[in-house]
Design a protein around this motif. Structure first.
Motif, PDB file in Angstrom:
ATOM      1  N   GLY A 288       4.311  -0.366  -4.368  1.00 53.95           N
ATOM      2  CA  GLY A 288       3.341  -1.146  -3.600  1.00 53.95           C
ATOM      3  C   GLY A 288       2.065  -0.390  -3.346  1.00 53.95           C
ATOM      4  N   ARG A 289       1.532  -0.500  -2.099  1.00 55.77           N
ATOM      5  CA  ARG A 289       0.168  -0.032  -1.891  1.00 55.77           C
ATOM      6  C   ARG A 289       0.054   1.416  -1.427  1.00 55.77           C
ATOM      7  N   SER A 290       1.192   2.124  -1.283  1.00 61.09           N
ATOM      8  CA  SER A 290       1.063   3.457  -0.710  1.00 61.09           C
ATOM      9  C   SER A 290       2.187   4.399  -1.123  1.00 61.09           C
TER      10      SER A 290
ATOM     11  N   ILE B  26       3.728   7.308   1.152  1.00 61.13           N
ATOM     12  CA  ILE B  26       4.524   7.148   2.376  1.00 61.13           C
ATOM     13  C   ILE B  26       3.568   7.319   3.560  1.00 61.13           C
ATOM     14  N   ALA B  27       3.544   6.315   4.453  1.00 62.32           N
ATOM     15  CA  ALA B  27       2.567   6.344   5.560  1.00 62.32           C
ATOM     16  C   ALA B  27       3.066   7.120   6.772  1.00 62.32           C
ATOM     17  N   GLY B  28       4.252   7.736   6.668  1.00 61.81           N
ATOM     18  CA  GLY B  28       4.727   8.543   7.793  1.00 61.81           C
ATOM     19  C   GLY B  28       6.002   7.996   8.377  1.00 61.81           C
ATOM     20  N   ALA B  29       6.443   8.653   9.446  1.00 62.04           N
ATOM     21  CA  ALA B  29       7.646   8.189  10.141  1.00 62.04           C
ATOM     22  C   ALA B  29       7.421   6.769  10.626  1.00 62.04           C
TER      23      ALA B  29
ATOM     24  N   LYS C 244      18.252   8.361  15.997  1.00 56.69           N
ATOM     25  CA  LYS C 244      18.928   9.623  15.611  1.00 56.69           C
ATOM     26  C   LYS C 244      18.161  10.254  14.462  1.00 56.69           C
ATOM     27  N   ARG C 245      17.878  11.526  14.594  1.00 58.17           N
ATOM     28  CA  ARG C 245      17.205  12.242  13.512  1.00 58.17           C
ATOM     29  C   ARG C 245      18.155  13.271  12.958  1.00 58.17           C
ATOM     30  N   ALA C 246      18.097  13.481  11.656  1.00 64.20           N
ATOM     31  CA  ALA C 246      18.953  14.516  11.065  1.00 64.20           C
ATOM     32  C   ALA C 246      18.571  15.854  11.676  1.00 64.20           C
TER      33      ALA C 246
ATOM     34  N   ALA D 178      -0.708   9.315   2.073  1.00 69.13           N
ATOM     35  CA  ALA D 178       0.394  10.247   2.366  1.00 69.13           C
ATOM     36  C   ALA D 178       0.066  10.810   3.740  1.00 69.13           C
ATOM     37  N   LEU D 179       0.593  10.148   4.765  1.00 69.80           N
ATOM     38  CA  LEU D 179       0.240  10.522   6.139  1.00 69.80           C
ATOM     39  C   LEU D 179       1.484  10.983   6.890  1.00 69.80           C
ATOM     40  N   GLY D 180       1.291  11.883   7.839  1.00 71.83           N
ATOM     41  CA  GLY D 180       2.395  12.315   8.685  1.00 71.83           C
ATOM     42  C   GLY D 180       3.590  12.724   7.847  1.00 71.83           C
TER      43      GLY D 180
ATOM     44  N   GLY E 177      -0.130  10.799  19.940  1.00 70.33           N
ATOM     45  CA  GLY E 177       0.361  11.622  21.041  1.00 70.33           C
ATOM     46  C   GLY E 177       1.482  12.581  20.710  1.00 70.33           C
ATOM     47  N   ILE E 178       1.726  12.803  19.415  1.00 68.91           N
ATOM     48  CA  ILE E 178       2.776  13.759  19.046  1.00 68.91           C
ATOM     49  C   ILE E 178       2.184  14.808  18.109  1.00 68.91           C
ATOM     50  N   LEU E 179       3.045  15.599  17.489  1.00 68.40           N
ATOM     51  CA  LEU E 179       2.561  16.528  16.466  1.00 68.40           C
ATOM     52  C   LEU E 179       3.408  16.327  15.218  1.00 68.40           C
TER      53      LEU E 179
ATOM     54  N   GLY F 214       6.113  16.585  13.146  1.00 64.30           N
ATOM     55  CA  GLY F 214       7.417  17.161  13.509  1.00 64.30           C
ATOM     56  C   GLY F 214       8.353  17.266  12.323  1.00 64.30           C
ATOM     57  N   GLY F 215       7.804  17.200  11.136  1.00 65.87           N
ATOM     58  CA  GLY F 215       8.638  17.337   9.934  1.00 65.87           C
ATOM     59  C   GLY F 215       8.156  18.501   9.096  1.00 65.87           C
ATOM     60  N   GLY F 216       7.789  19.582   9.783  1.00 62.57           N
ATOM     61  CA  GLY F 216       7.375  20.779   9.056  1.00 62.57           C
ATOM     62  C   GLY F 216       5.897  20.810   8.720  1.00 62.57           C
TER      63      GLY F 216
ATOM     64  N   ARG G  88      -7.498  13.644  11.024  1.00 65.06           N
ATOM     65  CA  ARG G  88      -8.318  12.869  10.074  1.00 65.06           C
ATOM     66  C   ARG G  88      -7.626  12.692   8.724  1.00 65.06           C
ATOM     67  N   HIS G  89      -8.004  11.597   8.038  1.00 61.75           N
ATOM     68  CA  HIS G  89      -7.495  11.320   6.694  1.00 61.75           C
ATOM     69  C   HIS G  89      -8.407  12.032   5.693  1.00 61.75           C
ATOM     70  N   VAL G  90      -7.840  12.839   4.837  1.00 64.28           N
ATOM     71  CA  VAL G  90      -8.645  13.607   3.889  1.00 64.28           C
ATOM     72  C   VAL G  90      -8.580  12.935   2.517  1.00 64.28           C
TER      73      VAL G  90
HETATM   74  N1  3HC Z   1       5.300   3.051  11.268  1.00 63.83           N
HETATM   75  C1  3HC Z   1       5.560   1.754  11.501  1.00 63.83           C
HETATM   76  N2  3HC Z   1       4.743   0.752  11.117  1.00 63.83           N
HETATM   77  C2  3HC Z   1       3.626   1.104  10.461  1.00 63.83           C
HETATM   78  C3  3HC Z   1       3.280   2.437  10.190  1.00 63.83           C
HETATM   79  C4  3HC Z   1       4.182   3.449  10.619  1.00 63.83           C
HETATM   80  N3  3HC Z   1       3.967   4.738  10.381  1.00 63.83           N
HETATM   81  N4  3HC Z   1       2.112   2.464   9.534  1.00 63.83           N
HETATM   82  C5  3HC Z   1       1.730   1.192   9.411  1.00 63.83           C
HETATM   83  N5  3HC Z   1       2.636   0.371   9.962  1.00 63.83           N
HETATM   84  C6  3HC Z   1       2.613  -1.104   9.984  1.00 63.83           C
HETATM   85  C7  3HC Z   1       1.499  -1.646  10.859  1.00 63.83           C
HETATM   86  O1  3HC Z   1       1.936  -1.755  12.205  1.00 63.83           O
HETATM   87  C8  3HC Z   1       1.249  -2.990  10.221  1.00 63.83           C
HETATM   88  O2  3HC Z   1       2.278  -3.847  10.650  1.00 63.83           O
HETATM   89  P1  3HC Z   1       2.014  -5.425  10.852  1.00 63.83           P
HETATM   90  O3  3HC Z   1       1.591  -5.927   9.511  1.00 63.83           O
HETATM   91  O4  3HC Z   1       3.302  -5.926  11.363  1.00 63.83           O
HETATM   92  O5  3HC Z   1       0.905  -5.509  11.879  1.00 63.83           O
HETATM   93  C9  3HC Z   1       1.476  -2.717   8.733  1.00 63.83           C
HETATM   94  O6  3HC Z   1       2.274  -1.539   8.675  1.00 63.83           O
HETATM   95  C10 3HC Z   1       0.210  -2.463   7.954  1.00 63.83           C
HETATM   96  O7  3HC Z   1      -0.541  -1.473   8.631  1.00 63.83           O
HETATM   97  P2  3HC Z   1      -2.126  -1.584   8.794  1.00 63.83           P
HETATM   98  O8  3HC Z   1      -2.499  -2.961   9.173  1.00 63.83           O
HETATM   99  O9  3HC Z   1      -2.533  -0.466   9.663  1.00 63.83           O
HETATM  100  O10 3HC Z   1      -2.577  -1.338   7.273  1.00 63.83           O
HETATM  101  P3  3HC Z   1      -3.859  -0.585   6.742  1.00 63.83           P
HETATM  102  O11 3HC Z   1      -3.810  -0.698   5.282  1.00 63.83           O
HETATM  103  O12 3HC Z   1      -5.071  -1.039   7.478  1.00 63.83           O
HETATM  104  O13 3HC Z   1      -3.668   0.964   7.139  1.00 63.83           O
HETATM  105  C11 3HC Z   1      -2.440   3.029   7.322  1.00 63.83           C
HETATM  106  C12 3HC Z   1      -2.619   1.689   6.566  1.00 63.83           C
HETATM  107  C13 3HC Z   1      -3.681   3.899   7.160  1.00 63.83           C
HETATM  108  C14 3HC Z   1      -1.251   3.714   6.720  1.00 63.83           C
HETATM  109  C15 3HC Z   1      -2.242   2.729   8.819  1.00 63.83           C
HETATM  110  O14 3HC Z   1      -1.244   1.760   8.969  1.00 63.83           O
HETATM  111  C16 3HC Z   1      -1.840   3.926   9.623  1.00 63.83           C
HETATM  112  O15 3HC Z   1      -2.675   4.700  10.025  1.00 63.83           O
HETATM  113  N6  3HC Z   1      -0.531   4.062   9.886  1.00 63.83           N
HETATM  114  C17 3HC Z   1      -0.019   5.114  10.726  1.00 63.83           C
HETATM  115  C18 3HC Z   1       0.040   6.413   9.990  1.00 63.83           C
HETATM  116  C19 3HC Z   1       0.645   7.477  10.864  1.00 63.83           C
HETATM  117  O16 3HC Z   1       0.279   7.660  12.014  1.00 63.83           O
HETATM  118  N7  3HC Z   1       1.580   8.241  10.304  1.00 63.83           N
HETATM  119  C20 3HC Z   1       2.245   9.257  11.034  1.00 63.83           C
HETATM  120  C21 3HC Z   1       3.448   8.689  11.690  1.00 63.83           C
HETATM  121  S1  3HC Z   1       4.234   9.816  12.758  1.00 63.83           S
HETATM  122  C22 3HC Z   1       5.077  10.878  11.765  1.00 63.83           C
HETATM  123  O17 3HC Z   1       5.039  10.780  10.571  1.00 63.83           O
HETATM  124  C23 3HC Z   1       5.916  11.879  12.502  1.00 63.83           C
HETATM  125  C24 3HC Z   1       6.454  12.948  11.621  1.00 63.83           C
HETATM  126  O18 3HC Z   1       5.589  14.030  11.622  1.00 63.83           O
HETATM  127  C25 3HC Z   1       7.800  13.431  12.141  1.00 63.83           C
END
Ligand code: 3HC
Length: 702
Positions: A58-60, A62-65, A75-77, A102-104, A132-134, A136-138, A160-162
């Motif tokens: 699809g479009r991405s 992995i956007a993160g946790a 529960k986390r491993a 590829a975020l978080g 509000g977190i950091l 947490g996956g290394g 920021r997104h790079v």
């Molecule tokens: N968790 C749960 N749902 C998420 C999500 C996430 N990480 N990221 C996006 N979504 C959901 C949104 O709530 C939205 O749901 P909806 O359609 O029901 O409203 C849907 O996915 C699409 O998201 P966007 O409308 O935001 O889509 P965009 O294309 O505009 O943006 C994005 C995509 C840049 C990836 C944006 O969604 C975003 O910034 N997401 C959060 C990224 C993030 O913060 N990642 C870190 C998470 S914390 C983590 O990883 C902890 C780890 O370190 C342990």
């Protein structure tokens, strides 16, 4: 939802391709991490597979946790058994192939891989601090090893997104997928090329060395904006740990610092804000077929401060925009102002000169209506008076293509009345920008009763396309943002009558988390603007609560910064507000004339007087069906008024106090101060039923 498993392993000859499929953005939702581990184990156990690729469907990538899982007791491993631990132990190389985001946790998994490639449009980052977190996956341990502590610190603390080309330069990715090449094919080729390289290059095996001074320097540099917050500071501590501790110990430290944050109020509020900002785009009572029109030729009418800012917003996002004004002088002045605004950004270093030139070249001053007749969307930003706006809409209706959308930047006027001068009321809606229009993120889309669904969808999309957050509001005096804010604006001046000083109120609100106090903001915006609105409201309602202190300042020509004095006094070429004894005297005089006995106030009383008055009004707005959700009002306060994001928003903050306590206080002020504190019926109902503001059901939208 796709019927494919959330993670699958496909074979491409001797390469195992692990594909994450958790739409829409491949967050690490239920089953994803386990699925990745299962596929890694399967691939490692398959002698026919020599190396692996990890990618997203699809479009991405992995956007993160999965943010919805935070604070739910998920529960986390344990450490040592997570995806990236399995990657670290993998005897075969893994190549991350990144597109989209590829975020978080997404970047953390990519950094667990041995190699990373990305398409040029991809973005990587560790934005956890924004919720509000950091990481947490290394992430706090691997990024400093991969890109250096200084880069890691900056990325993790800002979130920021790079863009991929920059990530390549920073060493976060190894290669860009060449233009026109298929990402999966390129990744498979790469995996084949590195299949026999040993030892495998693991990020954890690198060292991170830092000058210890960088951590204190970062703490100092964020002190102002990270006020009252913990996450940015824990981010710094975690990166510091990457530079001082062995990898495993650093991971433990990261874990401890993460756990301090996950369930704190700050993280809860920021998560709420994240989802509120996504919810606000949804118009639940509109047909699913509603579609935004594709516009490409915007025009702005009125080259004043607002019109100029709106034109800049279009130009900043790549649109060629035409701008006109009633007079040639007005247009010249407006273009000069635009040029000066850009030049200030260049001087400050936030905009490159060539980018300024490109943006300026997209703003085309035009002489009259005939020059905009082929535009497909018009934003009117002329003087805020119905008798000025109506002739503009009559003209627009005459010259514009019947398909064109006509939007008004009015901040309060009845848009249905305005629409009635045209033959296309279904094409008319409000697009209310906040000052400065090119900076503030909120676009309040006002829905007059005859606006067609596609008109609203187009107005909402217009905001998104120029980097705003669009929020819908009913057609009520002041719409939703300003109407809910109005009692706050009155109350802050009434507090002066009762014994406060502007600087005291401003300090309370800055301590609460606003970037500026409300009186200083008033001076910046211009006190004459509010005075106009008060005159109009007093004419319509003889019982309207006047604000004599504010009116006197305006009568004296003290309009704020632009006249060198308002609530504060200003030195020439300096925007610092200086408390003014003249204002203190004026307050005392007016209070005496009004017969008000002055007293002292605690900070808490000041805060509650201001915010509770607005909460009550927000409830009235919902009970009249002028807003869809309490969280929409929160989004408006976050992006229109600078409400501190780590407090979630006005209504979320009020839920933290409790609906009953808020109601009781308002009811008691009703007894004390009279009608302006009359509790909203919805507020009373919520208090009686113990329903939170968040779960309040507003009346159907009208
Ligand atoms: N968790 C749960 N749902 C998420 C999500 C996430 N990480 N990221 C996006 N979504 C959901 C949104 O709530 C939205 O749901 P909806 O359609 O029901 O409203 C849907 O996915 C699409 O998201 P966007 O409308 O935001 O889509 P965009 O294309 O505009 O943006 C994005 C995509 C840049 C990836 C944006 O969604 C975003 O910034 N997401 C959060 C990224 C993030 O913060 N990642 C870190 C998470 S914390 C983590 O990883 C902890 C780890 O370190 C342990």
């Amino acid at each position: 939802m796709s019927d494919k498993p959330v993670v699958r392993l496909e074979k491409d000859g001797d390469i195992g391709v692990i594909i994450v499929n958790y739409p829409p953005v491949n967050a690490l939702g239920p089953g994803v991490a386990d699925g990745i581990i299962a596929c890694l184990n399967q691939a490692n156990g398959d002698p026919a597979i020599k190396a692996m690729v990890l990618m997203g469907d699809g479009r991405s990538f992995i956007a993160g946790a999965d943010i919805r899982g935070f604070g739910t007791g998920r529960k986390r491993a344990p450490l040592g058994e997570r995806t990236y631990d399995v990657m670290d132990r993998s005897p075969k190389p893994i190549v991350a192939a990144i597109h989209g985001f590829a975020l978080g946790g997404g970047l953390e998994n990519a950094m667990g891989c041995h190699y990373r490639i990305a398409v040029p449009s991809a973005k990587v980052g560790l934005p956890e601090v924004l919720i509000g977190i950091l990481p947490g996956g290394g992430g706090t341990q691997r990024l400093p090893r991969l890109a250096g502590p200084q880069v890691a610190l900056e990325m993790i603390v800002s979130g920021r997104h790079v863009p991929a080309p920059e990530a390549l330069k920073l060493g976060i990715i190894d290669e860009l997928v060449p233009a026109g090449a298929d990402m999966r094919e390129t990744a498979v080729k790469k995996a084949r090329a590195v299949a026999n390289i040993r030892p495998l290059p693991r990020v954890r095996d690198r060292a991170a060395h830092a000058d210890p001074g960088i951590f204190d320097a970062m703490r100092k540099s964020i002190a102002r904006r990270a006020r009252n917050q913990k996450a940015p500071y824990n981010c710094i501590l975690a990166v510091e740990a990457a530079c001082t501790l062995p990898f495993e110990d650093g991971m433990k430290r990261e874990q401890d610092l993460f756990l301090e944050l996950e369930n704190a109020d700050e993280a809860k509020a920021l998560r709420y804000a994240f989802f509120a900002e996504r919810e606000v785009a949804k118009l639940p009572d509109m047909p699913a077929s509603m579609k935004a029109a594709d516009f490409s030729k915007p025009a702005v009418i009125g080259a004043g401060t607002m019109g100029g800012g709106i034109a800049m917003s279009f130009a900043d996002f790549g649109y060629d925009v035409r701008i006109m004004d009633a007079t040639e002088e007005g247009l010249t002045r407006g273009m000069d102002r635009i040029r000066n605004n850009y030049a200030t950004s260049v001087k400050r270093g936030s905009l490159a000169q060539d980018e300024m030139d490109r943006r300026l070249a997209r703003i085309h001053p035009v002489a009259g209506y005939d020059d905009i007749a082929d535009c497909d969307v018009v934003v009117e930003a002329v003087f805020e008076r119905m008798d000025v706006k109506k002739p503009v809409f009559e003209q627009l209706d005459r010259v514009m293509n019947p398909d064109a959308f006509l939007f008004s930047n009015s901040s309060a006027l009845d848009l249905d009345d305005l629409a009635s001068v045209t033959k296309r009321p279904e094409k008319i809606a409000g697009t209310h920008f906040f000052s400065p229009a090119n900076v503030m993120k909120l676009l309040e889309v006002v829905r007059p009763p005859r606006a067609a669904p596609d008109t609203l969808a187009t107005a909402m999309a217009l905001g998104r396309r120029i980097g705003k957050i669009s929020a819908i509001a009913g057609n009520t005096d002041g719409f939703v943002a300003n109407r809910s804010r109005a009692p706050f604006n009155s109350e802050m001046v009434i507090l002066l009558e009762e014994g406060c000083l502007p600087e005291q109120v401003d300090k309370v609100m800055i301590d609460f988390g606003y970037p500026m106090g409300p009186f200083a903001v008033g001076d910046l915006a211009g006190l004459d603007i509010g005075a106009e609105g008060r005159k109009r409201r007093l004419a319509a309602n003889p019982n309207y609560r006047t604000l004599p202190i504010a009116d006197k300042l305006v009568e004296m020509g003290r309009f704020g910064q632009k006249t060198g004095a308002g609530w504060y006094r200003y030195d020439k070429s300096d925007r610092t507000p200086h408390p003014d004894p003249f204002v203190a005297d004026l307050i005392a005089q007016v209070a005496t004339q009004m017969g008000v006995r002055q007293k002292t106030f605690t900070d808490e009383e000041i805060l509650r007087r201001l915010l509770f008055s607005s909460i009550n009004e927000a409830c009235k707005i919902m009970e009249e069906g002028k807003a869809y959700r309490a969280s929409d009002i929160d989004v408006m306060w976050l992006h229109g008024f600078g409400f501190p994001r780590y407090r979630g928003g006005l209504m979320f903050w009020a839920d933290g106090i409790g609906v009953r306590d808020v109601y009781n206080q308002i009811a008691s002020w009703h007894q004390q101060y009279g009608e302006r504190w009359a509790p909203s019926a919805l507020l009373r109902q919520l208090a009686e039923s113990g329903t939170s503001f968040r779960d309040a059901k507003p009346a159907p939208f009208v």
